[in-house]
Design an enzyme around this catalytic site. Structure first.
Site, mmCIF file in Angstrom:
data_model
loop_
_atom_site.group_PDB
_atom_site.id
_atom_site.type_symbol
_atom_site.label_atom_id
_atom_site.label_comp_id
_atom_site.label_asym_id
_atom_site.label_seq_id
_atom_site.Cartn_x
_atom_site.Cartn_y
_atom_site.Cartn_z
ATOM 1 N N ASN A 13 63.722 25.192 25.525
ATOM 2 C CA ASN A 13 64.435 26.361 25.039
ATOM 3 C C ASN A 13 65.801 25.870 24.560
ATOM 4 O O ASN A 13 66.668 25.586 25.363
ATOM 5 C CB ASN A 13 64.589 27.393 26.168
ATOM 6 C CG ASN A 13 65.494 28.543 25.772
ATOM 7 O OD1 ASN A 13 65.791 28.737 24.590
ATOM 8 N ND2 ASN A 13 65.940 29.325 26.752
ATOM 9 N N TRP A 14 65.909 25.756 23.260
ATOM 10 C CA TRP A 14 67.147 25.176 22.714
ATOM 11 C C TRP A 14 68.309 26.159 22.710
ATOM 12 O O TRP A 14 69.441 25.784 22.456
ATOM 13 C CB TRP A 14 66.891 24.664 21.280
ATOM 14 C CG TRP A 14 66.229 23.331 21.252
ATOM 15 C CD1 TRP A 14 65.793 22.594 22.333
ATOM 16 C CD2 TRP A 14 65.943 22.532 20.093
ATOM 17 N NE1 TRP A 14 65.251 21.399 21.910
ATOM 18 C CE2 TRP A 14 65.330 21.336 20.554
ATOM 19 C CE3 TRP A 14 66.137 22.717 18.725
ATOM 20 C CZ2 TRP A 14 64.924 20.332 19.668
ATOM 21 C CZ3 TRP A 14 65.724 21.722 17.859
ATOM 22 C CH2 TRP A 14 65.127 20.538 18.326
ATOM 23 N N LYS A 15 68.061 27.419 22.925
ATOM 24 C CA LYS A 15 69.122 28.435 22.895
ATOM 25 C C LYS A 15 69.886 28.349 21.567
ATOM 26 O O LYS A 15 69.277 28.071 20.548
ATOM 27 C CB LYS A 15 70.042 28.266 24.112
ATOM 28 C CG LYS A 15 69.231 28.144 25.411
ATOM 29 C CD LYS A 15 70.031 28.198 26.652
ATOM 30 C CE LYS A 15 69.100 28.099 27.849
ATOM 31 N NZ LYS A 15 69.767 28.303 29.099
ATOM 32 N N HIS A 99 64.498 36.524 28.276
ATOM 33 C CA HIS A 99 65.318 35.491 28.924
ATOM 34 C C HIS A 99 66.533 36.157 29.574
ATOM 35 O O HIS A 99 67.076 37.128 29.030
ATOM 36 C CB HIS A 99 65.755 34.454 27.887
ATOM 37 C CG HIS A 99 66.384 33.258 28.527
ATOM 38 N ND1 HIS A 99 67.684 33.266 28.960
ATOM 39 C CD2 HIS A 99 65.876 32.041 28.849
ATOM 40 C CE1 HIS A 99 67.953 32.082 29.515
ATOM 41 N NE2 HIS A 99 66.873 31.322 29.456
ATOM 42 N N GLU A 101 69.527 35.419 29.652
ATOM 43 C CA GLU A 101 70.710 35.522 28.788
ATOM 44 C C GLU A 101 70.598 36.722 27.850
ATOM 45 O O GLU A 101 71.589 37.363 27.529
ATOM 46 C CB GLU A 101 70.893 34.214 27.995
ATOM 47 C CG GLU A 101 71.424 33.100 28.896
ATOM 48 C CD GLU A 101 70.953 31.707 28.510
ATOM 49 O OE1 GLU A 101 70.521 31.512 27.363
ATOM 50 O OE2 GLU A 101 71.013 30.819 29.378
ATOM 51 N N GLU A 171 62.493 32.051 36.259
ATOM 52 C CA GLU A 171 63.799 31.424 36.051
ATOM 53 C C GLU A 171 64.859 32.102 36.915
ATOM 54 O O GLU A 171 65.444 33.119 36.498
ATOM 55 C CB GLU A 171 64.204 31.531 34.579
ATOM 56 C CG GLU A 171 63.274 30.806 33.640
ATOM 57 C CD GLU A 171 64.010 30.293 32.404
ATOM 58 O OE1 GLU A 171 63.887 29.110 32.116
ATOM 59 O OE2 GLU A 171 64.723 31.091 31.769
ATOM 60 N N GLY A 177 71.282 26.463 33.789
ATOM 61 C CA GLY A 177 72.457 25.797 33.239
ATOM 62 C C GLY A 177 73.516 25.445 34.275
ATOM 63 O O GLY A 177 74.639 25.115 33.934
ATOM 64 N N SER A 217 67.497 24.352 35.277
ATOM 65 C CA SER A 217 67.939 22.987 35.586
ATOM 66 C C SER A 217 66.788 22.036 35.920
ATOM 67 O O SER A 217 66.930 21.157 36.767
ATOM 68 C CB SER A 217 68.986 23.009 36.709
ATOM 69 O OG SER A 217 70.110 23.763 36.308
ATOM 70 N N GLY A 238 66.002 24.057 29.349
ATOM 71 C CA GLY A 238 67.144 24.236 28.452
ATOM 72 C C GLY A 238 67.824 22.911 28.174
ATOM 73 O O GLY A 238 67.429 22.148 27.294
ATOM 74 N N GLY A 239 68.841 22.594 28.951
ATOM 75 C CA GLY A 239 69.688 21.424 28.721
ATOM 76 C C GLY A 239 68.910 20.135 28.483
ATOM 77 O O GLY A 239 69.175 19.412 27.519
HETATM 78 P P1 PGA Z 1 68.416 25.017 31.830
HETATM 79 O O1 PGA Z 1 67.915 26.335 31.065
HETATM 80 O O2 PGA Z 1 67.247 24.071 31.909
HETATM 81 O O3 PGA Z 1 69.545 24.474 30.993
HETATM 82 O O4 PGA Z 1 68.866 25.453 33.202
HETATM 83 C C1 PGA Z 1 66.657 26.860 31.311
HETATM 84 C C2 PGA Z 1 66.480 28.139 30.528
HETATM 85 O O5 PGA Z 1 67.428 28.913 30.418
HETATM 86 O O6 PGA Z 1 65.386 28.423 29.997
#
Ligand code: PGA
Length: 257
Positions: A13-15, A99, A101, A171, A177, A217, A238-239
Site C-alpha cells: 500500500n503505497w499511500k 483503510h 487513514e 490493521e 506506520g 509495520s 505500507g512503509g
Molecule cells: P505500515 O502501513 O506497513 O507502514 O504500517 C500499513 C498500512 O497502512 O496498510
C-alpha cells in the site's frame, strides 16, 4: 497461512508516495527480483495517477495492480472521485477499501465501506477490506467486538457467490506506520475472529477460502513469524513496500516451504 485452502497475498500500500518517475524506478528494480511464480500473489496498490503506468510496467509479470480507494457509485456528479468501473476498465484488479487513514481523514464509515465493497464486487474488482481497532479500543478490551461489527457491516448484503473475491486486512491502527507491530498471537487472534464471523455468515467452506491479511509495520524481520500463524494469509504493507528489496524479502517469507 494455510496454502491448502486459500491464497497468500502480499500487497503493498503505497499511500501518497512515489511519483511516476519513482514508480518506474521501483518497477525496474523489483521485476527482476521476482523470479518464477510461487504460491504467493503479489499486489501493488498505487496512487491513482500512476495506476495505468504501473499496469503497463507490470504486464507480463505476476504483480497485480490495485487502487487505494474508489467511490460507490458507477458514475455521476462526484468531483474528484473514481468509480470501480473506471478502475476495472484500465485493468486494475484490487482496491483497498476502508483503510483507517480514509476512515480518519475522509469520513469513511462502516456504512460507506459496505457500499464500496458491494460496488467494487459488482464491477469485478477484489476489495481488500481494512478493519482494525485503536489503542484506546484495545485497552478497553473491545477489539474482537469491534472487529466483528466492522466485518459484519462491510459484508452486509454481499451475496455468497461474490464473497470468495473479498480479502480482509486486519490493521490495528496503533501499529500502522508506528514501527509497533501486533504480536503474532494478537494478529492470529483477530484474524481468526474475522474468519469466525465469515463462517457464521457464509459457512465453513467459504470461511476456509477467504484470504485474511495482517497489516501494520510488517517488515522483513517480523513477516515470517506473522505469516506462520494459521489464519494470517498475507500482509498489507505500507512503509516496507516502498523499497523493492524489503518487499521482496516479505514475498520470500511468504513463499517459504
Ligand atoms: P505500515 O502501513 O506497513 O507502514 O504500517 C500499513 C498500512 O497502512 O496498510
Amino acid at each position: 497461512m494455510n496454502r491448502r485452502y486459500r491464497k497468500t497475498i502480499i500487497a503493498g500500500n503505497w499511500k501518497m508516495n512515489k511519483t511516476l518517475t519513482e514508480t518506474k524506478a521501483f518497477a525496474e528494480e523489483f521485476k527482476p527480483m521476482l523470479g518464477r511464480p510461487k504460491w504467493c500473489e503479489v499486489v501493488l496498490c498505487v496512487p491513482a495517477v500512476n495506476l495505468q503506468a504501473a499496469i503497463r510496467m507490470f504486464k507480463d509479470s505476476r504483480v497485480s495492480i490495485g487502487a487505494e480507494n474508489c467511490h460507490y457509485e458507477s458514475s455521476g456528479a462526484f468531483t474528484g472521485e473514481m468509480s470501480p468501473e473506471m478502475l476495472k476498465d484500465i485493468g486494475v484488479k484490487y482496491v483497498i477499501i476502508g483503510h483507517s487513514e480514509r476512515r480518519q481523514y475522509y469520513n469513511e464509515t462502516d456504512f460507506t465501506v459496505n457500499k464500496k465493497v458491494k460496488a467494487a464486487l459488482e464491477a469485478g474488482l477484489r476489495p481488500i477490506v481494512c478493519v482494525g481497532e485503536s489503542l484506546e479500543q484495545r485497552e478497553l478490551g473491545v477489539t474482537i467486538d469491534l472487529i466483528t461489527y466492522q466485518v459484519k457491516c462491510a459484508l452486509a448484503g454481499v451475496p455468497a457467490e461474490k464473497m470468495r473475491h473479498v480479502v480482509f486486512a486486519y490493521e490495528p491502527i496503533w501499529a500502522i506506520g508506528t514501527g509497533k507491530t501486533a504480536t503474532s498471537a494478537e494478529a492470529q487472534e483477530v484474524c481468526e475472529a474475522i474468519r469466525t464471523v465469515i463462517r457464521k455468515l457464509y459457512g465453513a467452506r467459504m470461511a476456509r477460502a477467504v484470504t485474511i491479511q495482517y497489516g501494520g509495520s510488517m517488515n522483513p524481520k517480523n513477516a515470517q513469524e506473522l505469516l506462520a500463524q494459521p489464519d494470517v494469509d498475507g500482509g498489507l504493507i505500507g512503509g516496507a513496500a516502498l523499497k523493492p528489496d524489503q518487499l521482496m524479502d516479505i514475498v520470500n517469507a511468504a513463499n517459504q516451504d
